[in-house]
Write a protein that holds these residues in place. Structure first.
Motif, short mmCIF file in Angstrom:
data_model
loop_
_atom_site.label_atom_id
_atom_site.label_comp_id
_atom_site.label_asym_id
_atom_site.label_seq_id
_atom_site.Cartn_x
_atom_site.Cartn_y
_atom_site.Cartn_z
N VAL A 9 63.07 -38.15 -2.55
CA VAL A 9 62.08 -38.75 -2.55
C VAL A 9 62.21 -38.11 -0.88
CG1 VAL A 9 62.17 -40.87 -4.03
CG2 VAL A 9 62.84 -40.40 -1.32
N VAL A 10 60.68 -37.69 -1.00
CA VAL A 10 60.06 -37.33 0.35
C VAL A 10 59.79 -38.24 1.11
CG1 VAL A 10 58.60 -35.62 1.75
CG2 VAL A 10 59.52 -34.81 -0.66
N ALA A 11 60.26 -38.53 2.75
CA ALA A 11 59.91 -39.49 3.27
C ALA A 11 59.38 -39.17 4.28
CB ALA A 11 61.56 -39.60 4.28
N TYR A 16 57.04 -42.98 1.55
CA TYR A 16 58.17 -42.52 0.82
C TYR A 16 56.88 -41.34 -1.01
CZ TYR A 16 61.75 -44.19 2.69
OH TYR A 16 62.68 -44.75 3.95
N TYR A 17 56.99 -40.32 -1.21
CA TYR A 17 56.44 -39.68 -1.62
C TYR A 17 57.87 -38.72 -2.83
CZ TYR A 17 53.49 -39.82 1.85
OH TYR A 17 52.11 -40.33 3.39
N GLY A 18 57.32 -38.45 -4.20
CA GLY A 18 57.48 -37.98 -5.36
C GLY A 18 57.30 -38.23 -5.88
N GLU A 19 58.29 -37.53 -7.14
CA GLU A 19 58.31 -37.82 -8.55
C GLU A 19 58.97 -39.05 -9.02
OE1 GLU A 19 60.23 -36.38 -12.34
OE2 GLU A 19 58.30 -34.97 -12.33
N ALA A 24 58.60 -44.90 -10.44
CA ALA A 24 59.52 -46.15 -10.25
C ALA A 24 57.41 -47.33 -10.08
CB ALA A 24 59.71 -46.67 -8.73
N SER A 25 56.78 -46.72 -9.96
CA SER A 25 55.07 -47.35 -9.68
C SER A 25 54.84 -47.55 -11.32
CB SER A 25 54.36 -46.61 -8.95
OG SER A 25 52.87 -47.17 -8.82
N LYS A 62 52.13 -41.75 -17.96
CA LYS A 62 50.62 -40.81 -16.99
C LYS A 62 51.51 -40.18 -16.01
CE LYS A 62 46.99 -41.35 -14.43
NZ LYS A 62 45.80 -42.62 -13.39
N GLY A 63 50.93 -39.21 -15.26
CA GLY A 63 51.71 -38.07 -15.00
C GLY A 63 52.91 -37.30 -15.08
N PHE A 64 53.41 -37.66 -16.73
CA PHE A 64 54.76 -36.94 -16.65
C PHE A 64 54.63 -36.44 -18.21
CE2 PHE A 64 55.80 -40.19 -13.35
CZ PHE A 64 57.01 -39.73 -13.22
N ASP A 65 54.95 -35.40 -18.00
CA ASP A 65 54.47 -34.11 -19.17
C ASP A 65 55.25 -35.13 -20.96
OD1 ASP A 65 52.47 -32.76 -18.34
OD2 ASP A 65 54.13 -31.49 -18.20
#
Length: 85
Positions: A9-11, A16-19, A24-25, A62-65
C-alpha cells in the motif's frame, strides 16, 4: 462485516492508497453482516494460523479486470460448528 486484502500500500499523511486498499473495500462491500471476506494473498499469509478459509468462488469486482478468488474467513471453532464436529 469486513474485507481483508494483503499486499503493498501507499501511506501518505495517515491515509492508505492502492489496489490492496480498494480490494479490501470491495470485499467488505460484498460481505454479508457478520462475515469477513479475504483474498487469496491473505489466505496464503495466514496458512499457519487457526483461521479457516472457505472458498466463496471467483467474483468480478468493480475496478478489477480479472475475477478475484474470494474466501470467507472463519475461526477454527466456527468451522468445526459448521461441519458438525
Amino acid at each position: 462485516r469486513g474485507g481483508l486484502a494483503y499486499g503493498d500500500v501507499v501511506a501518505r499523511q495517515g491515509d492508505y492508497y492502492g489496489e490492496v486498499v480498494n480490494l479490501a473495500s470491495r470485499l467488505a462491500d460484498l460481505a454479508i453482516p457478520g462475515e469477513v471476506l479475504a483474498d487469496d494473498n491473505v489466505r496464503m499469509a495466514a496458512r499457519d494460523s487457526p483461521l479457516v478459509f472457505e472458498s466463496a468462488g471467483r467474483r468480478q469486482l468493480k475496478g478489477f479486470d480479472d475475477p478475484v478468488l474470494v474466501y470467507s474467513v472463519l475461526a477454527d471453532s466456527d468451522a468445526r460448528k459448521l461441519s458438525g464436529e
